[in-house]
Design an enzyme around this catalytic site. Structure first.
Site, PDB file in Angstrom:
ATOM      1  N   GLY A  45      31.626  36.753  52.414  1.00  0.00           N
ATOM      2  CA  GLY A  45      31.906  36.797  53.526  1.00  0.00           C
ATOM      3  C   GLY A  45      31.611  35.586  54.764  1.00  0.00           C
ATOM      4  N   GLU A  75      32.475  38.869  43.138  1.00  0.00           N
ATOM      5  CA  GLU A  75      33.222  37.713  41.960  1.00  0.00           C
ATOM      6  C   GLU A  75      31.966  37.074  41.215  1.00  0.00           C
ATOM      7  OE1 GLU A  75      35.737  35.599  44.457  1.00  0.00           O
ATOM      8  OE2 GLU A  75      37.567  36.738  43.630  1.00  0.00           O
TER       9      GLU A  75
END
Ligand SMILES: [Zn+2]
Length: 235
Positions: A45, A75
């Site tokens: 983010g 990820e």
């Protein structure tokens, strides 16, 4: 390198991948293995071009947060799988460079011997089969290629590179995107000439002398010789 220097270097590489257009918005992630069971990684983010060392997250190889205020990316799983499969690897870079991502979406691996330097430094870039983001599917497909390659395309997603240090992993990402860009232009010109198998054999020797491991493209042995680049044959 102490942990603060590692965090600063991650920020530097984050700015590079952002400024070069290898990621959009908050995409991409970077990690560095700093000890047997410790990895410093980028937070989720946050734009990779606007990070500070304090934002970095320290995790163990299971992905549990050891230190840091922010959360790591989902990820991160594929980075951790690379470290598990390849104990010699110390850094992983994931980005969505436009040309490489186009090849990843088209399902075309970068496996042709078209640029001598790419044969030496990059080797073959395969495509890891598609997986749902955040699941174990992506790490599972990445794992199949980690031992024999230094980078790959993630089907319908982006690219991943790994190396013994962060700058090396970043430079592989640059080379991968450069190779994808040139491959794209060459396809537009309609004449994808490849290096011959004998020329590739010479490049493999250079690669071995440089201590680079992993698969390289085969090169082309075409009977009519028309799409082969081999100056020896033109003499
Ligand atoms: Zn991604």
């Amino acid at each position: 390198m102490n942990h603060h220097d590692v965090k600063e270097e991650i920020c530097r590489v984050g700015k590079l991948i952002y400024d070069k257009g290898f990621v959009a918005a908050n995409d991409g992630n970077i990690s560095v293995k700093v000890a047997e069971d410790r990895v410093i990684t980028t937070p989720t983010g946050v734009s990779k071009g606007m990070m500070t060392p304090e934002m970095m997250v320290t995790v163990n190889l299971d992905g549990e947060v050891i230190d840091g205020q922010l959360r790591p990316s989902s990820e991160l799983k594929m980075h951790l799988r690379v470290y598990k499969e390849r104990p010699d690897v110390q850094a992983v870079v994931h980005a969505h460079p436009p040309h490489a991502t186009a090849f990843a979406i088209a399902g075309i691996p970068l496996d042709k011997a078209i640029l001598p330097e790419a044969v030496v430094t990059l080797g073959t870039i395969p495509i890891a089969e598609y997986g749902t983001p955040g699941t174990e599917e992506i790490p599972d497909s990445v794992a199949k290629y980690v031992k024999d390659h230094n980078g790959l395309l993630l089907e319908s997603h982006g690219a991943l590179t790994w190396a013994k240090d962060l700058m090396a992993a970043y430079f592989l990402m640059e080379s991968l995107e450069f190779t994808a860009t040139i491959s794209f232009y060459v396809k537009q010109l309609g004449a994808e000439r490849q290096l011959s198998t004998s020329r590739v054999a010479e490049l493999r020797e250079i690669r071995e002398r440089m201590g680079i491991t992993g698969k390289t493209p085969d090169g082309l042995s075409s009977p009519d010789g028309r799409s082969i680049v081999d100056p020896k044959e033109r003499r």
